[in-house]
Enzyme design. Structure first.
Site, short mmCIF file in Angstrom:
data_model
loop_
_atom_site.label_atom_id
_atom_site.label_comp_id
_atom_site.label_asym_id
_atom_site.label_seq_id
_atom_site.Cartn_x
_atom_site.Cartn_y
_atom_site.Cartn_z
N GLU A 224 -24.40 10.74 -17.04
CA GLU A 224 -23.74 12.03 -16.83
C GLU A 224 -24.50 12.87 -15.79
O GLU A 224 -23.90 13.53 -14.95
CB GLU A 224 -23.61 12.81 -18.14
CG GLU A 224 -22.82 14.09 -17.97
CD GLU A 224 -22.79 14.97 -19.21
OE1 GLU A 224 -22.78 16.21 -19.04
OE2 GLU A 224 -22.78 14.43 -20.34
N CYS B 11 -15.52 12.05 -30.52
CA CYS B 11 -15.02 13.33 -30.03
C CYS B 11 -13.76 13.05 -29.21
O CYS B 11 -13.42 11.89 -28.94
CB CYS B 11 -16.08 14.02 -29.18
SG CYS B 11 -16.53 13.03 -27.71
N THR C 142 -23.67 17.90 -20.97
CA THR C 142 -22.86 18.34 -22.11
C THR C 142 -23.40 17.89 -23.47
O THR C 142 -22.93 18.36 -24.50
CB THR C 142 -21.41 17.81 -22.00
OG1 THR C 142 -21.45 16.37 -22.02
CG2 THR C 142 -20.74 18.29 -20.72
#
Length: 319
Positions: free
Chosen positions: A133, A18, A172
């Site tokens: 994260e 990504c 996310t």
């Protein structure tokens, strides 16, 4: 099984890197180019051993904490997953030169959490305990200001200080469907809860899961190229199984393929998590090509054109 056995391989698109992963890897490579080795990286820059090993070979040194780094003028890069607020503060105390490779979409979640906290809200984070994260996002706020919600059961057990002053953010890289169920449970129990203006699960996670959902019922087996500590890759395996694929497996490299697991298949779906490079997909196709008479096609469910700016210190370095 003879090499003449036909096998149709359907590649999910989009798959693999990504924009946030691409940017993070570029930051390490350009830092090595501009400043020379070593470049220190706190935590795996992205969750993929092949990527980490190739950066090590170029002169990157990976550490888990800043105290493992000697006093140095060499750059220190923070990984794409984001870091608690304390980390850059500690780096500044030691006069370290650091480059932040946090994905901008993770940074957006950090900003949301801080905004809700500043508005007097108690903040909930939907995510997986222990993931870097999640550690980074929870570390944006003072201890006790943010609570982790992993399941619908956690929603039922949570006791807020004030149900009228609640807000949530999310990791996310979660399962879109699981997260939707948790959000629905939160809204049912706490109607006043505030959520993000635009959902926090990133476009790449959503697109890769949608691509798998479309292919999964049509194939005999699915391979997700990725690492076991990669949240978005693990979610793709779950999505494939839930969407009707009888066999789904996470595979890091072609050498890890369990051939017995894939015995008797005639249609194979292949995708890759957001931190898995395309070389590993090619390697796996090649391995099947050595055993089967393969045909390869691509099923495109979305086009991705997004890219993120590099830190200003690296923008003039030729890529």
């Amino acid at each position: 099984m003879a090499k003449t056995d036909p096998l149709e391989i359907i590649l999910c698109a989009p798959r693999g890197f990504c924009a946030g992963v691409d940017r993070a890897i570029q930051i390490v490579e350009l830092a090595l180019q501009k400043y020379g080795a070593p470049v220190y990286v706190r935590h795996e820059i992205v969750h993929n051993k092949y990527v980490v090993d190739s950066l090590k070979a170029k002169g990157a040194v990976f550490v888990e904490e800043l105290d493992e780094i000697p006093d140095t003028e060499a750059p220190v890069v923070f990984s794409a997953h984001g870091v608690p607020k304390k980390v850059p503060l500690d780096a500044e105390k030691r006069a370290m030169f650091y480059l932040d490779a946090t994905c901008p979409l993770v940074s957006k979640v950090h900003v949301e959490a801080q905004r809700h906290h500043a508005d007097g809200m108690e903040v909930l984070l939907i995510g997986h305990a222990g993931h870097p994260e999640v550690i980074g996002t929870m570390g944006q706020l003072p201890d006790g200001a943010i609570s982790l919600i992993e399941t619908v059961d956690d929603v039922a057990a949570f006791e807020p200080r004030d149900p009228e002053k609640l807000a949530f953010v999310t990791q996310t890289t979660l399962s879109v469907d699981d997260t939707a169920n948790i959000v629905a449970a939160l809204k049912a129990r706490f109607p006043a809860i505030q959520g993000p203006h635009k959902e926090d699960i990133c476009y790449a996670t959503t697109n890769r899961q949608e691509a798998v959902k479309q292919i999964a019922p049509e194939v005999d087996a699915m391979i997700v190229v990725g690492a076991p500590n990669s949240s978005n890759s693990m979610r793709l395996v779950e999505v494939a199984e839930r969407s009707g694929c009888p066999r789904a497996a996470l595979v890091q490299r072609a050498s890890d393929i369990d051939w017995d697991f894939f015995a008797g298949i005639s249609r194979l779906g292949v995708t890759a998590g957001a931190s898995a490079p395309e070389q590993l997909v090619d390697e796996i196709i090649e391995a099947f090509g050595a055993r089967y008479d393969i045909s390869v096609s691509s099923n495109v469910t979305a086009r991705e054109t997004i890219s993120f700016n590099l830190p200003k210190e690296l923008r003039a370095v030729p890529a």
